[in-house]
Structures are given as structure tokens and as C-alpha cells.
Design a protein around this motif. Structure first.
Motif, PDB file in Angstrom:
ATOM      1  N   ILE A 247     -21.533   9.359 -35.862  1.00  0.00           N
ATOM      2  CA  ILE A 247     -21.364  10.314 -35.940  1.00  0.00           C
ATOM      3  C   ILE A 247     -19.742  10.721 -35.688  1.00  0.00           C
ATOM      4  N   ILE A 248     -18.930  11.179 -36.153  1.00  0.00           N
ATOM      5  CA  ILE A 248     -17.686  11.752 -35.301  1.00  0.00           C
ATOM      6  C   ILE A 248     -17.381  13.166 -35.022  1.00  0.00           C
ATOM      7  N   TYR A 249     -17.870  13.637 -34.377  1.00  0.00           N
ATOM      8  CA  TYR A 249     -17.709  15.695 -33.824  1.00  0.00           C
ATOM      9  C   TYR A 249     -15.826  15.380 -32.996  1.00  0.00           C
ATOM     10  N   ALA A 250     -15.166  16.475 -34.586  1.00  0.00           N
ATOM     11  CA  ALA A 250     -13.850  16.856 -34.437  1.00  0.00           C
ATOM     12  C   ALA A 250     -13.828  18.446 -33.536  1.00  0.00           C
ATOM     13  N   GLY A 251     -14.598  18.804 -33.709  1.00  0.00           N
ATOM     14  CA  GLY A 251     -13.717  20.497 -32.922  1.00  0.00           C
ATOM     15  C   GLY A 251     -14.042  20.635 -32.156  1.00  0.00           C
ATOM     16  N   ASN A 252     -14.582  22.365 -31.230  1.00  0.00           N
ATOM     17  CA  ASN A 252     -14.353  22.146 -30.222  1.00  0.00           C
ATOM     18  C   ASN A 252     -15.782  22.491 -29.570  1.00  0.00           C
ATOM     19  N   LEU A 253     -15.455  22.793 -28.115  1.00  0.00           N
ATOM     20  CA  LEU A 253     -16.982  22.901 -26.978  1.00  0.00           C
ATOM     21  C   LEU A 253     -16.668  24.287 -26.735  1.00  0.00           C
ATOM     22  N   ASP A 256     -21.094  25.897 -25.007  1.00  0.00           N
ATOM     23  CA  ASP A 256     -21.694  24.889 -25.151  1.00  0.00           C
ATOM     24  C   ASP A 256     -22.105  24.310 -26.092  1.00  0.00           C
ATOM     25  N   ARG A 257     -21.155  23.986 -26.660  1.00  0.00           N
ATOM     26  CA  ARG A 257     -21.747  23.295 -28.327  1.00  0.00           C
ATOM     27  C   ARG A 257     -22.370  21.787 -28.107  1.00  0.00           C
ATOM     28  N   ALA A 262     -25.334  17.131 -27.641  1.00  0.00           N
ATOM     29  CA  ALA A 262     -26.141  16.141 -26.770  1.00  0.00           C
ATOM     30  C   ALA A 262     -27.750  15.318 -27.562  1.00  0.00           C
ATOM     31  N   LEU A 263     -28.513  17.066 -27.864  1.00  0.00           N
ATOM     32  CA  LEU A 263     -29.159  17.126 -28.860  1.00  0.00           C
ATOM     33  C   LEU A 263     -29.376  16.194 -29.866  1.00  0.00           C
TER      34      LEU A 263
END
Length: 263
Positions: A247-253, A256-257, A262-263
């Protein structure tokens, strides 16, 4: 003044970013309002960015260079038009704007507080917006609940001028976020005040998850309804799946996203 098409009300959308299908807000707006007649929809946006959608052709842009100029000497912003895929009427980014954008991405809270001061004073001196609003004459104003303070003030002004109904869509949990930075804590305290005011100001409230709807209903005593993006799944595409899944996440952080990821 725009005339209603097929009984569609004139809809004004306020957004921080330009309406582009390449960002999450613009993509959601196109999903929700893709069938809305273009002559009955307009957008006020607050960044000097490219427009890229096939839904809306009528815009009023206010970006920080306008606000700074208005703060010091008064300045008019102006209505702009865009055909799908064309951005000839958008100004090129200057060197000073480039430097400012780099600073913004660091997001020090002192800069955020200073920016709010410029917007608070500069926006009140800015001209051109009221004429745009009165000419378009919206019956409904739609906004994604802003994570910054000054877009809330823009909403209040637009509603005061037009007397339109307000529809709010909450897509992020900005209310409970707490910063350990003293300036950050002050900013978040001010932001929570405006979020609650906007929720109570709205005639209709939507949330993106059941949990968000339940929480905001509890703290505001205003009813929230669930609203997802639409999708046509009548003909799902056939895809081969290999394991393990990647899975690739391309959003901002923000907010505390990364902990959720991480979960």
C-alpha cells in the motif's frame, strides 16, 4: 445574475485550494457535484494554484499576495474564468511567493498566527468579492470544514452578503488536535472556537465517517449526516492480486496521521 437550470440552486463553493481533480478536496468536489449545471456553480478559492476540473467555470480567487497588498495599501481582487484544462488567466508564481510557500510548508505556528493577522485586516479592506457574490447570487454555500482560521471568516462574510444557506462537510478531525507548542496551543484554541461556530452557523452538517458525525453531534448539539463519495461499481474491473499486499500512502502527515498508518 445566473438563472437556475432545472431548478438547481446557485451553489457557491468556498475552498482553500484551487479546484483541481489532482488534490483530495477538488476530487471530492467533482465527485459530489459533477452533475451540477456549470452555470449554477461558482468557486471562491484562497490559493494561487491551477484550476483543473470540468465542473465549474466561474471563480473568484483571493490569495495571500492580494491580502498582503490590501493590508498595506488596499487592493481589489477580481473574478476569473477558466475553461477545463486552461489556466491562462492564473498568474505565474513569483520568486517571493515561491519562498513564502516553502516557509508555509514548515508550518511554524508563529507564521500561522501572523498570517491570520494579515488576513483579518487585509480581507476587510479587499474589494471585488461582494460584487462577485451579488452578481452570482448563491442560494447555497458549501465548504469543507477548514483546518485554518481565515477561511471560516471568509465563509461568514460570504453568508452575510448573500444570506445563503450553509452546508458544511467535515472530512478531518481538526477539533481535538492539541499541540505541545505554546503558539500551537493558542492557534488550536482559536481554531476550535471557529469550527464550533461554523458548525452552529451551518444549516446542514455532514461528516465523512460515522464516528466523526457522532462526535460533532455530541459537542455541538447539531445533527450530522453521513456523506461518502460516490462510485459506480456495477462493472468492477478485474485485477490480479499478489501477496503480501503493498500500500502506498501519498497524503500528508498532519494531525498525527502517521500513528493511524503505523497501526
Amino acid at each position: 445574475m445566473a438563472d437556475n437550470n432545472n431548478n438547481y440552486p446557485n451553489l457557491l463553493i468556498i475552498s482553500i485550494n484551487a479546484w483541481s481533480d489532482r488534490n483530495s478536496t477538488g476530487n471530492t468536489l467533482s465527485n459530489h457535484f459533477g452533475e451540477w449545471p456549470s452555470e449554477n456553480i461558482a468557486n471562491v478559492f484562497l490559493r494561487n494554484e491551477e484550476i483543473e476540473n470540468s465542473v465549474c467555470h466561474k471563480y473568484f480567487r483571493i490569495y495571500e499576495k492580494d491580502i498582503f497588498s490590501s493590508f498595506f495599501r488596499g487592493k481589489s481582487s477580481k473574478e476569473i474564468y477558466s475553461n477545463p484544462g486552461l489556466n491562462d488567466n492564473l498568474s505565474n508564481e513569483t520568486k517571493s511567493e515561491y519562498i513564502y510557500d516553502r516557509i508555509k510548508k514548515i508550518r511554524p505556528y508563529t507564521i500561522l498566527l501572523l498570517r491570520e493577522l494579515f488576513w483579518w485586516i487585509g480581507f476587510r479592506k479587499l474589494s471585488g468579492l461582494d460584487e462577485f457574490l451579488l452578481d452570482f447570487n448563491p442560494q447555497v454555500i458549501h465548504i469543507h470544514c477548514p483546518h485554518l482560521i481565515y477561511p471560516h471568516r471568509v465563509l461568514y462574510h460570504c453568508q452575510k452578503v448573500t444570506r445563503a444557506k450553509v452546508v458544511l462537510y467535515c472530512v478531518d478531525e481538526n477539533y481535538t488536535y492539541k499541540s505541545k507548542n505554546p503558539f500551537g496551543a493558542l492557534y488550536q484554541l482559536m481554531l476550535r472556537k471557529h469550527i464550533l461556530k461554523t458548525i452552529k452557523h451551518a444549516d446542514k452538517n455532514y461528516g465523512i465517517t460515522p464516528e466523526l458525525c457522532e462526535y460533532y453531534t455530541e459537542i455541538s448539539n447539531k445533527n450530522f449526516e453521513l456523506l461518502y463519495k460516490g462510485a459506480d461499481v456495477t462493472k468492477p474491473s478485474e485485477r490480479s492480486v499478489t501477496f503480501p499486499l503493498q500500500i502506498i500512502y501519498a497524503g500528508n502527515l498532519q494531525y498525527d496521521r502517521w500513528k493511524t498508518l503505523a497501526l
